[in-house]
Write an enzyme that holds these catalytic residues in place. Structure first.
Site, mmCIF file in Angstrom:
data_model
loop_
_atom_site.group_PDB
_atom_site.id
_atom_site.type_symbol
_atom_site.label_atom_id
_atom_site.label_comp_id
_atom_site.label_asym_id
_atom_site.label_seq_id
_atom_site.Cartn_x
_atom_site.Cartn_y
_atom_site.Cartn_z
ATOM 1 N N TYR A 63 -2.539 8.725 -5.014
ATOM 2 C CA TYR A 63 -2.224 7.398 -5.534
ATOM 3 C C TYR A 63 -0.752 7.303 -5.920
ATOM 4 O O TYR A 63 -0.088 6.300 -5.622
ATOM 5 C CB TYR A 63 -3.114 7.090 -6.740
ATOM 6 N N SER B 299 3.059 0.210 -9.834
ATOM 7 C CA SER B 299 2.374 0.935 -10.899
ATOM 8 C C SER B 299 3.355 1.904 -11.539
ATOM 9 O O SER B 299 4.335 2.333 -10.912
ATOM 10 C CB SER B 299 1.182 1.714 -10.331
#
Length: 246
Positions: free
Chosen positions: A145, A132
């Site tokens: 995250y 990501s």
């Protein structure tokens, strides 16, 4: 006689995982659709002529059962992952952070460990880890995250070093703003308004098929070509904090 190649996609029950399974099937792969939701992966496997295997990447026995049925694997897509919670560090739930690390990092490690013998047996293996942009830049309320996805990136880099000289390529695909049916809902505990707000005014965020196309492209490249990392953002997103909204 040409032997059909096998690809394993984790987290294949929805979103990027399901789209990737479909994309690899178009390249002629026998796709093992692996995820927890058996009904979804069975329907997907039937659609694309693949195989459905129940898998929980956080459970060692489940991962071992997946590997037991696979002698040769040509492509492994470590897609299973997710974000849980969006609280600042001051009020974040440690269990959310633990769950994110378990699925995004330890899950990737478990599956990779289990399938490395089968990848070696192929003579031309490929591991694609779904990272990501959160693995490259920090942002407020994303500490857990971003920490997990930074770890995904480093694990990928380490694996490439450790397997250097073996017939296995190691790639990371790192998407920016991808709108899928479940990612935001899971992150915000089912709060549809909060999930939708992330993409408010963004005319064309990425969709799952955009990322699947990148994985498909990497998988069909010649064996000597390794795409170390591929960062993909929609045109509207110049950076984590710079998004054009209409």
């Amino acid at each position: 006689m040409t032997v059909q190649k096998t690809a394993v996609v984790t987290g294949a029950s929805s979103g990027i995982g399901a789209a990737t399974a479909r994309a690899l099937a178009t390249e002629g792969f026998r796709v093992v659709c692996a995820a927890r939701r058996t009904d979804r992966i069975q329907a997907l496997a039937q659609e694309i002529g693949g195989v459905a295997v129940p898998l929980d990447v956080t459970d060692a026995a489940s991962v071992a059962a997946l590997a037991a049925g696979l002698d040769v694997v040509h492509v492994l897509v470590n897609n299973a992952g997710g974000a849980f919670g969006a609280d600042p560090i001051e009020s974040a739930d440690p269990e959310d952070w633990r769950a994110m690390y378990d699925v995004n990092v330890l899950g990737l490690m478990r599956v990779t460990q289990a399938l490395l013998p089968a990848l070696r047996a192929s003579g031309d293996g490929l591991i694609v880890n779904l990272g990501s942009t959160a693995g490259r830049w920090a942002y407020e309320s994303g500490g857990g995250y971003t920490a997990a996805k930074h770890a995904t990136r480093v694990v990928t880099e380490t694996l490439r070093l450790e397997l250097n000289g073996e017939p296995i390529r190691i790639s990371e695909v790192a998407p920016g703003m991808v709108r899928t049916e479940e990612f935001g809902l899971v992150r915000f505990g089912g709060d549809r308004a909060a999930a939708d707000a992330v993409y408010a005014g963004v005319a064309e965020p990425l969709v799952a098929e955009d990322i699947a196309e990148a994985v498909r492209w990497i998988a069909q490249l010649p064996a000597h070509v390794n795409i170390d990392e591929l960062v993909i953002k929609p045109r509207a997103q110049a950076a984590v904090h710079k998004v054009h909204r209409v």
